[in-house]
Design a protein around this motif. Structure first.
Motif, short mmCIF file in Angstrom:
data_model
loop_
_atom_site.label_atom_id
_atom_site.label_comp_id
_atom_site.label_asym_id
_atom_site.label_seq_id
_atom_site.Cartn_x
_atom_site.Cartn_y
_atom_site.Cartn_z
N LEU A 37 1.62 1.90 -3.56
CA LEU A 37 0.44 2.37 -4.29
C LEU A 37 0.13 3.82 -3.95
O LEU A 37 -0.25 4.61 -4.83
CB LEU A 37 -0.76 1.48 -3.96
N ASP A 56 -6.56 -1.57 -6.48
CA ASP A 56 -6.12 -2.10 -5.19
C ASP A 56 -7.26 -2.93 -4.55
O ASP A 56 -8.07 -2.39 -3.83
CB ASP A 56 -5.71 -0.94 -4.29
N SER A 57 -7.36 -4.24 -4.87
CA SER A 57 -6.38 -5.00 -5.61
C SER A 57 -7.03 -5.70 -6.81
O SER A 57 -8.25 -5.91 -6.82
CB SER A 57 -5.76 -6.06 -4.70
N TYR A 74 -2.43 -4.26 -8.32
CA TYR A 74 -1.80 -5.00 -7.22
C TYR A 74 -2.33 -6.43 -7.23
O TYR A 74 -3.54 -6.66 -7.14
CB TYR A 74 -2.10 -4.28 -5.91
N THR A 116 -10.81 0.86 -4.96
CA THR A 116 -10.64 0.15 -3.70
C THR A 116 -11.54 -1.08 -3.67
O THR A 116 -12.73 -1.00 -4.00
CB THR A 116 -10.99 1.05 -2.50
N GLU A 146 0.82 -1.21 0.00
CA GLU A 146 0.00 0.00 0.00
C GLU A 146 0.86 1.26 0.00
O GLU A 146 0.48 2.28 -0.58
CB GLU A 146 -0.97 0.01 1.19
#
Length: 227
Positions: A38, A122-123, A158, A51, A35
């Motif tokens: 990111l 993410d993710s 991610y 998210t 994170e």
């Protein structure tokens, strides 16, 4: 022109940043603090941040606590998927497919107005874990890949390590233009986080591994401290 990552130690080694128009896979052990990377990626320019593991307001709070006050607009996939009228819902057999429709519509809108922006997912593991066809997962992956080229921006996805079947993981890595490999290792009684960038399409990859820690959102290279 390269686009900075927002992480000084990386940008200095990457001659200013990553090639524009790149799909970047952040392939990471969750203990490696992905994170922080990111959030740094989101600090460079206007960012649209998807998210999936928690509501967007909590991600924003985390960013602020780590010292980031960036130009970030959140797309709250978590709430769209898990919440209905602010209550958790699980008895919906169609929500896995519908969330792809939702994300596809958002990406279509972004493709009309975010040239040069950053997109962070993410993710991406969230989508790979859903109970949908392999083709639908490939569709989303290729949509993001094509958007990075069309908009000439950076799109970061991610992907958690050691979670997905090798076939799907290898597909994501193969399609991605850049791969960040983040992991942890134990040396003696200490645990270290390490980073390498084994793939940068069109350029010599940064294959050296360096160890790092994160302090107030800043990624600090500690390789020289533990020779």
């Amino acid at each position: 022109m390269p686009i900075p990552t927002g992480i000084q130690v990386l940008d200095s080694r990457l001659d200013g940043g990553l090639p524009e128009g790149s799909l970047v896979c952040v392939y990471a052990n969750p203990l490696s603090m992905p994170e922080a990377f990111l959030y740094n990626f989101s600090s460079v320019r206007k960012t649209y941040y998807f998210t999936t593991s928690r509501p967007s307001e909590y991600v924003r709070d985390s960013m602020i606590k780590m010292g980031f006050n960036s130009d970030v607009e959140f797309i709250d996939v978590f709430s769209e998927y898990y919440l209905k009228d602010k209550q958790f819902t699980i008895d919906d057999p169609y929500r896995d497919t519908r969330i792809f429709d939702f994300v596809g519509e958002v990406l279509n809108r972004l493709s009309e107005r975010c040239a040069g922006c950053i997109i962070v997912v993410d993710s991406f593991s969230f989508f790979l874990n859903l109970n949908v066809s392999k083709g639908l997962k490939e569709w989303l992956l290729m949509k993001l890949y094509n958007m990075s080229k069309f908009l000439r921006n950076l799109i970061y996805i991610y992907v958690m390590k050691d979670v997905h079947p090798a076939k799907i993981t290898n597909l994501v890595i193969d399609v991605s233009d850049v791969v960040f490999d983040l992991d942890v290792e134990k040396i003696g009684d200490k645990v270290y986080r390490r980073l390498s960038i084994p793939k940068i399409r069109g350029r010599t990859p940064f294959i050296d591994t360096f160890r790092y820690y994160v302090r107030e959102g800043v990624v600090i290279d500690t390789s020289r401290d533990i020779a």
